[in-house]
Write a protein that holds these residues in place. Structure first.
Motif, PDB file in Angstrom:
ATOM      1  N   ILE A  82      51.547  18.419  25.179  1.00 16.03           N
ATOM      2  CA  ILE A  82      52.050  18.245  26.540  1.00 16.03           C
ATOM      3  C   ILE A  82      53.575  18.141  26.585  1.00 16.03           C
ATOM      4  O   ILE A  82      54.156  17.985  27.645  1.00 16.03           O
ATOM      5  CB  ILE A  82      51.419  17.008  27.220  1.00 16.03           C
ATOM      6  N   ASP A  83      54.221  18.277  25.418  1.00 12.23           N
ATOM      7  CA  ASP A  83      55.677  18.186  25.353  1.00 12.23           C
ATOM      8  C   ASP A  83      56.346  19.531  25.605  1.00 12.23           C
ATOM      9  O   ASP A  83      55.783  20.592  25.306  1.00 12.23           O
ATOM     10  CB  ASP A  83      56.126  17.667  23.975  1.00 12.23           C
ATOM     11  N   ARG A  84      57.567  19.480  26.094  1.00 17.31           N
ATOM     12  CA  ARG A  84      58.329  20.702  26.369  1.00 17.31           C
ATOM     13  C   ARG A  84      58.623  21.494  25.094  1.00 17.31           C
ATOM     14  O   ARG A  84      58.719  22.722  25.122  1.00 17.31           O
ATOM     15  CB  ARG A  84      59.642  20.324  27.064  1.00 17.31           C
ATOM     16  N   ASP A  85      58.791  20.808  23.974  1.00 18.52           N
ATOM     17  CA  ASP A  85      59.145  21.471  22.714  1.00 18.52           C
ATOM     18  C   ASP A  85      57.960  22.135  22.016  1.00 18.52           C
ATOM     19  O   ASP A  85      58.145  22.783  20.985  1.00 18.52           O
ATOM     20  CB  ASP A  85      59.770  20.461  21.742  1.00 18.52           C
ATOM     21  N   TYR A  86      56.758  21.965  22.554  1.00 19.87           N
ATOM     22  CA  TYR A  86      55.585  22.563  21.909  1.00 19.87           C
ATOM     23  C   TYR A  86      55.701  24.091  21.981  1.00 19.87           C
ATOM     24  O   TYR A  86      56.026  24.651  23.035  1.00 19.87           O
ATOM     25  CB  TYR A  86      54.310  22.100  22.614  1.00 19.87           C
ATOM     26  N   PRO A  87      55.451  24.812  20.867  1.00 21.98           N
ATOM     27  CA  PRO A  87      55.632  26.279  20.865  1.00 21.98           C
ATOM     28  C   PRO A  87      54.704  26.984  21.847  1.00 21.98           C
ATOM     29  O   PRO A  87      53.490  26.781  21.819  1.00 21.98           O
ATOM     30  CB  PRO A  87      55.313  26.670  19.414  1.00 21.98           C
ATOM     31  N   PHE A  88      55.283  27.803  22.702  1.00 24.35           N
ATOM     32  CA  PHE A  88      54.505  28.413  23.778  1.00 24.35           C
ATOM     33  C   PHE A  88      53.455  29.376  23.253  1.00 24.35           C
ATOM     34  O   PHE A  88      52.370  29.491  23.819  1.00 24.35           O
ATOM     35  CB  PHE A  88      55.427  29.103  24.791  1.00 24.35           C
ATOM     36  N   ARG A  89      53.759  30.102  22.156  1.00 23.75           N
ATOM     37  CA  ARG A  89      52.759  31.040  21.629  1.00 23.75           C
ATOM     38  C   ARG A  89      51.528  30.301  21.117  1.00 23.75           C
ATOM     39  O   ARG A  89      50.402  30.762  21.276  1.00 23.75           O
ATOM     40  CB  ARG A  89      53.368  31.893  20.511  1.00 23.75           C
ATOM     41  N   LEU A  90      51.755  29.149  20.508  1.00 24.72           N
ATOM     42  CA  LEU A  90      50.650  28.370  19.961  1.00 24.72           C
ATOM     43  C   LEU A  90      49.792  27.776  21.068  1.00 24.72           C
ATOM     44  O   LEU A  90      48.570  27.675  20.945  1.00 24.72           O
ATOM     45  CB  LEU A  90      51.212  27.266  19.063  1.00 24.72           C
ATOM     46  N   LYS A  91      50.421  27.412  22.154  1.00 24.81           N
ATOM     47  CA  LYS A  91      49.687  26.813  23.273  1.00 24.81           C
ATOM     48  C   LYS A  91      48.689  27.802  23.878  1.00 24.81           C
ATOM     49  O   LYS A  91      47.658  27.402  24.438  1.00 24.81           O
ATOM     50  CB  LYS A  91      50.667  26.329  24.342  1.00 24.81           C
ATOM     51  N   TYR A  94      43.374  29.702  21.031  1.00 29.25           N
ATOM     52  CA  TYR A  94      42.130  28.960  21.122  1.00 29.25           C
ATOM     53  C   TYR A  94      42.224  27.716  20.235  1.00 29.25           C
ATOM     54  O   TYR A  94      42.586  27.793  19.077  1.00 29.25           O
ATOM     55  CB  TYR A  94      40.961  29.844  20.654  1.00 29.25           C
ATOM     56  N   ARG A  95      41.893  26.575  20.805  1.00 27.77           N
ATOM     57  CA  ARG A  95      41.923  25.297  20.103  1.00 27.77           C
ATOM     58  C   ARG A  95      43.261  25.058  19.381  1.00 27.77           C
ATOM     59  O   ARG A  95      43.316  24.882  18.168  1.00 27.77           O
ATOM     60  CB  ARG A  95      40.773  25.189  19.110  1.00 27.77           C
ATOM     61  N   PRO A  96      44.367  25.044  20.130  1.00 21.18           N
ATOM     62  CA  PRO A  96      45.664  24.766  19.494  1.00 21.18           C
ATOM     63  C   PRO A  96      45.702  23.332  19.000  1.00 21.18           C
ATOM     64  O   PRO A  96      45.008  22.449  19.531  1.00 21.18           O
ATOM     65  CB  PRO A  96      46.654  24.990  20.641  1.00 21.18           C
ATOM     66  N   PRO A  97      46.515  23.046  17.989  1.00 22.17           N
ATOM     67  CA  PRO A  97      46.644  21.663  17.519  1.00 22.17           C
ATOM     68  C   PRO A  97      47.222  20.789  18.627  1.00 22.17           C
ATOM     69  O   PRO A  97      48.159  21.193  19.324  1.00 22.17           O
ATOM     70  CB  PRO A  97      47.601  21.776  16.325  1.00 22.17           C
ATOM     71  N   ILE A  98      46.675  19.599  18.770  1.00 26.41           N
ATOM     72  CA  ILE A  98      47.120  18.710  19.839  1.00 26.41           C
ATOM     73  C   ILE A  98      48.449  18.056  19.489  1.00 26.41           C
ATOM     74  O   ILE A  98      49.292  17.812  20.355  1.00 26.41           O
ATOM     75  CB  ILE A  98      46.055  17.625  20.104  1.00 26.41           C
ATOM     76  N   VAL A  99      48.663  17.792  18.199  1.00 28.57           N
ATOM     77  CA  VAL A  99      49.885  17.139  17.736  1.00 28.57           C
ATOM     78  C   VAL A  99      50.418  17.869  16.512  1.00 28.57           C
ATOM     79  O   VAL A  99      49.640  18.278  15.644  1.00 28.57           O
ATOM     80  CB  VAL A  99      49.624  15.657  17.382  1.00 28.57           C
ATOM     81  N   LEU A 100      51.723  18.046  16.454  1.00 28.28           N
ATOM     82  CA  LEU A 100      52.378  18.639  15.296  1.00 28.28           C
ATOM     83  C   LEU A 100      53.418  17.661  14.748  1.00 28.28           C
ATOM     84  O   LEU A 100      54.155  17.035  15.520  1.00 28.28           O
ATOM     85  CB  LEU A 100      53.076  19.951  15.671  1.00 28.28           C
ATOM     86  N   PHE A 101      53.460  17.552  13.431  1.00 26.57           N
ATOM     87  CA  PHE A 101      54.479  16.754  12.749  1.00 26.57           C
ATOM     88  C   PHE A 101      55.423  17.729  12.056  1.00 26.57           C
ATOM     89  O   PHE A 101      54.969  18.610  11.311  1.00 26.57           O
ATOM     90  CB  PHE A 101      53.830  15.817  11.727  1.00 26.57           C
ATOM     91  N   MET A 102      56.736  17.567  12.293  1.00 22.74           N
ATOM     92  CA  MET A 102      57.664  18.595  11.822  1.00 22.74           C
ATOM     93  C   MET A 102      58.933  17.994  11.232  1.00 22.74           C
ATOM     94  O   MET A 102      59.342  16.887  11.601  1.00 22.74           O
ATOM     95  CB  MET A 102      58.020  19.540  12.975  1.00 22.74           C
ATOM     96  N   ARG A 103      59.544  18.770  10.341  1.00 22.93           N
ATOM     97  CA  ARG A 103      60.867  18.462   9.810  1.00 22.93           C
ATOM     98  C   ARG A 103      61.657  19.766   9.782  1.00 22.93           C
ATOM     99  O   ARG A 103      61.158  20.773   9.276  1.00 22.93           O
ATOM    100  CB  ARG A 103      60.782  17.883   8.401  1.00 22.93           C
ATOM    101  N   LEU A 109      60.750  27.611  16.440  1.00 25.30           N
ATOM    102  CA  LEU A 109      59.384  27.688  16.948  1.00 25.30           C
ATOM    103  C   LEU A 109      59.170  28.820  17.950  1.00 25.30           C
ATOM    104  O   LEU A 109      58.107  29.422  17.991  1.00 25.30           O
ATOM    105  CB  LEU A 109      58.997  26.361  17.610  1.00 25.30           C
ATOM    106  N   ASN A 110      60.176  29.085  18.763  1.00 27.28           N
ATOM    107  CA  ASN A 110      60.005  30.075  19.824  1.00 27.28           C
ATOM    108  C   ASN A 110      60.794  31.354  19.583  1.00 27.28           C
ATOM    109  O   ASN A 110      60.976  32.156  20.495  1.00 27.28           O
ATOM    110  CB  ASN A 110      60.376  29.452  21.179  1.00 27.28           C
ATOM    111  N   GLU A 246      43.807  36.467  18.527  1.00 28.33           N
ATOM    112  CA  GLU A 246      44.871  35.981  19.399  1.00 28.33           C
ATOM    113  C   GLU A 246      45.779  37.111  19.871  1.00 28.33           C
ATOM    114  O   GLU A 246      46.877  36.879  20.376  1.00 28.33           O
ATOM    115  CB  GLU A 246      45.704  34.914  18.670  1.00 28.33           C
ATOM    116  N   ASN A 247      45.312  38.358  19.700  1.00 24.76           N
ATOM    117  CA  ASN A 247      46.052  39.552  20.140  1.00 24.76           C
ATOM    118  C   ASN A 247      47.392  39.713  19.453  1.00 24.76           C
ATOM    119  O   ASN A 247      48.358  40.232  20.033  1.00 24.76           O
ATOM    120  CB  ASN A 247      46.247  39.537  21.667  1.00 24.76           C
TER     121      ASN A 247
END
Length: 289
Positions: A82-91, A94-103, A109-110, A246-247
């Motif tokens: 639900i965050d703005r930084d979440y990658p749009f392609r991943l969203k 089907y069944r995208p990860p709900i939470v990502l941990f990143m460094r 991402l985009n 995912e086309n």
């Protein structure tokens, strides 16, 4: 507690399964005006009772879980769906990860990206394929995505680092776990110069189910996916099939019909994947998308 914080807590809660996590997110999508997600509502959504209900209440309210949440926030960038930084392609997947941990560099991402996957027991043919195909790709600022596994994944990341190109590694462990162990230095370098991604919290070791789950993230992040070498029924073919679903554009390096590690690529080509013999062909796929 915000819905965002609840999602992070649920991701790290051992009593919540991947299926349960997605049921909660599906409910949130159906109820967009929801402002709070109390534990009582979570229990209702999941239809928990008896021992399962008691275990979730105990785990969710424990100080150890709260400490785990704090440690992950301190040692990584945590992004929820639900965050703005979440990658749009991943969203879109089907069944995208709900939470990502990143460094690392979240700006990657985009950006346009090519996923490169292949056999863990790769041959020199993959080395040659990467050496010949990827220079044009990285010169045109495409990000190389892979899974930091042994073999082709490692080659793709090493090529990117050596050529000062951007790379994203999606791993099947916590960000503080190195698997395989001999990729420790490479993983640390990617976290500094590229981007390291996991959907698993700190101290989470490798498990069999983590790698197909990781593969869906690799397929979802990219616009095109390249397979250099793959056996019949290999993990690389699973990733390629996920990308097709995912086309995404799937590309394959053709190989000898007598080579077991080219069998998977040749089968992909027969099934409709694009055979590639030079880097410009890969770039053309980006321009056409």
């Amino acid at each position: 507690m915000t819905i965002r914080d609840v999602l992070i807590k649920l991701r790290l809660c051992s009593e919540i399964t991947y299926i349960g996590e997605n049921k909660i997110f599906d409910w949130l999508q159906q109820n967009p005006d929801c402002q709070e997600l109390p534990l009582s509502l979570i229990i209702s959504i999941l239809k928990l009772n008896g021992e399962k209900r008691a275990k979730l209440i105990k785990s969710f309210n424990s100080s150890s879980l709260q400490n785990e949440v704090s440690a992950n926030k301190l040692n990584s960038v945590v992004v929820t769906i639900i965050d703005r930084d979440y990658p749009f392609r991943l969203k879109e997947c089907y069944r995208p990860p709900i939470v990502l941990f990143m460094r690392g560099n979240l700006k990657l991402l985009n950006q346009q990206s090519l996923a490169v996957v292949g056999a863990r027991q790769r041959t020199g043919y993959s080395i040659e394929a990467i050496r010949l195909l990827l220079p044009d790709v990285v010169r045109n600022n495409k990000v190389i995505v892979s899974g930091l596994a042994a073999g082709v994944d490692t080659l793709a990341h090493q090529f990117s680092i050596a050529n000062q190109a951007d790379t994203i590694a999606v791993i099947g462990t916590g960000l503080d776990i190195y698997y395989p162990k001999n990729n420790k230095n490479l993983q640390m370098e990617i976290a500094q110069k590229g981007l390291l991604i996991s959907e698993y919290g700190l101290r989470t070791g490798p498990r069999r189910n983590h790698f197909p789950e990781r593969n869906r993230i690799i397929a979802g992040l990219c616009e095109c996916l390249l397979v250099t070498e793959a056996k019949h029924h290999s993990g690389s073919l699973i990733t390629a099939n996920l990308a097709l679903q995912e086309n995404r554009t799937v590309l394959a390096v053709p190989g000898s019909i007598s080579s077991p590690l080219s069998l998977g690529c040749n089968e992909l080509i027969v099934a409709g994947a694009t055979p590639v013999i030079n880097g410009q062909q890969i770039l053309d796929e980006f321009y056409e998308n």
